[in-house]
Design an enzyme around this catalytic site. Structure first.
Site, PDB file in Angstrom:
ATOM      1  N   ASP A  54      40.530  41.184  41.337  1.00  0.00           N
ATOM      2  CA  ASP A  54      41.347  39.981  41.138  1.00  0.00           C
ATOM      3  C   ASP A  54      41.498  39.750  39.638  1.00  0.00           C
ATOM      4  OD1 ASP A  54      42.730  37.655  41.508  1.00  0.00           O
ATOM      5  OD2 ASP A  54      41.001  36.458  42.125  1.00  0.00           O
ATOM      6  N   ASP A 147      48.555  40.113  41.813  1.00  0.00           N
ATOM      7  CA  ASP A 147      47.494  40.428  40.863  1.00  0.00           C
ATOM      8  C   ASP A 147      46.134  40.663  41.520  1.00  0.00           C
ATOM      9  OD1 ASP A 147      47.357  37.683  41.597  1.00  0.00           O
ATOM     10  OD2 ASP A 147      46.076  37.277  39.886  1.00  0.00           O
ATOM     11  N   GLU A 148      46.099  40.891  42.816  1.00  0.00           N
ATOM     12  CA  GLU A 148      44.812  41.154  43.462  1.00  0.00           C
ATOM     13  C   GLU A 148      45.002  42.088  44.648  1.00  0.00           C
ATOM     14  OE1 GLU A 148      42.883  38.091  45.830  1.00  0.00           O
ATOM     15  OE2 GLU A 148      44.690  36.871  45.703  1.00  0.00           O
TER      16      GLU A 148
END
Length: 432
Positions: A54, A147-148
């Site tokens: 993350d 983004d993860e």
């Protein structure tokens, strides 16, 4: 008589800066090779392979990277005073700012913050770069957001000349050097525990939860740490005396299912540290949606319908671009006091037409209009399937074919001349 060789000991510590593996975390906590304090140690470090990566405050980190003068300042990424916080840096979090917080509350807590309008195109570019780096580490990457992602690095030891923990540390180091943002890692033996672990040591964290400690670790975790346990379910669990994950172990699986429906099965499994879900690359989207927050609260049904139409067009455009169609339509409204209202309808057959999304949502919206003022409206298409099944001829709706042709013609004009080249009347303000 031949001597029996002792099995090679697996390393239990890793330097996240020089990537050296060794046995036992040093007493002073520093790497014996480079003296870095960024050492992670765990008895199962070399045997765990499921991770959750993350990026730390991703949107805000991209903005700070591109505007170095903001490095030590509180930064909030989001809309105007009527919007919500999309992301905030860790400096802003010190003041109590959090993602999804109404912007006016965030600015009350941190009036000196620099507020930046989201630049999703730029964030997607950087997110794509990071995704490519993940996929170079393992083909088993399951994206969760821009983004993860979950990663399964089982069987990659020979390829990367080391255990998954070392590969993950190298991946994060590469992200920092090449993209200029930081990320945190949670490493465990299943997705549920990896996700919880990734939140334990932010920012720039690397936390490990092994099988031997899983039950003790989970015992003191709140039930809200279980994915799918929202505010409503958490309230129901609390009424039943269940506030910590260990409290769930008082019940058999059948009892939890009787109390909480299908979610009871997940509650039972997670309470005992079990999660059979594999890391699934390229898992298809479950829904496509669009929403907008108003500058001023709206209670007029006609005005709400006018605001709804562009969101229907937006969702239809995304469905067509992905060659998908949805068989369910969900209307979303948020009241002035931030209560969320949803209404859903199952279609007879899938659609990717803005017109059908609008016609389906219109009666649901009119029924929801009871004098309350709303600050947000949204529309979503769910139960997605292949676009080839979208909007077949319907004897009960003989005009559908004509409307589909009109919408296709509008799409063709916009593709040549831009999205604003042609607009339907239902999107105009009265008097225009």
């Amino acid at each position: 008589m031949t001597e029996r060789s002792e099995p090679a000991r697996r390393p239990t510590a890793l330097c996240r800066d020089c990537l050296v593996l060794f046995d036992g975390k040093p007493a002073d906590g520093r790497c014996p090779h480079c003296q870095s304090p960024r050492v992670v140690g765990h008895p199962e470090l070399a045997s765990l392979s499921v991770a959750h990566l993350d990026c730390d405050a991703f949107y805000a980190s991209v903005e700070k990277r591109d505007r170095p003068e903001l490095a030590d300042r509180p930064v909030i990424v989001g809309g105007g005073r009527r919007g919500v916080v999309a992301a905030c840096c860790y400096v802003a979090r010190i003041y109590g700012v959090r993602s999804a917080m109404p912007m006016f509350k965030a600015l009350e807590r941190c009036p000196d913050a620099t507020v930046i309008k989201p630049d999703m195109a730029r964030y997607r570019v950087e997110g794509h770069r990071i995704r490519e780096m993940m996929e170079a580490s393992t083909p088993l990457v399951e994206p969760i957001s821009i983004d993860e992602a979950f990663l399964d690095l089982s069987g990659t030891e020979a390829l990367h000349q080391g255990p998954p923990a070392r590969t993950l540390a190298a991946l994060v180091r590469r992200i920092e050097r090449e993209v200029g943002v930081t990320a945190s890692i949670g490493l465990s033996y299943n997705k549920f525990l990896a996700k919880i672990a990734s939140e334990l040591d932010k920012p720039r964290g690397f936390a490990v939860v092994g099988e031997a400690e899983a039950l003790d670790f989970l015992s003191e975790q709140p039930v809200g740490a279980i994915s799918g346990v929202g505010d409503r379910l958490q309230t129901a669990l609390s009424r039943d005396g269940i506030t910590l994950i260990r409290h769930l172990r008082r019940y058999e699986e059948t009892e939890l299912m009787a109390r909480y429906g299908a979610m009871g099965r997940r509650l039972y499994a997670f309470a005992w540290g079990r999660d059979p879900r594999p890391v699934a690359p390229n898992e298809p989207a479950k829904s496509i949606s669009g929403e907008t927050t108003f500058d001023d609260d709206v209670d007029d049904p006609a005005e709400l319908l006018r605001r709804l139409w562009p969101q229907c067009e937006r969702v239809a455009r995304r469905l067509k671009a992905a060659d998908l169609a949805g068989q369910s339509v969900t209307l979303k409204l948020k009241t002035r006091d931030f209560k969320i209202i949803t209404r859903a309808h199952k279609l007879s057959d899938p659609t990717n037409m803005a017109d059908r999304l609008y016609r389906t949502a219109e009666p649901m919206l009119r029924r929801a209009c009871d004098g309350r003022k709303f600050r947000l409206i949204g529309i979503g298409a769910g139960d997605l399937t292949a676009g080839v099944f979208a909007d077949p001829p319907d004897l009960l709706d003989p005009d559908r074919g004509r409307r589909k042709q009109v919408e296709s013609a509008i799409d063709a004009v916009r593709q040549r001349l831009g999205d604003h080249a042609i607009t339907k009347g239902r999107g105009f303000k009265p008097g225009r």
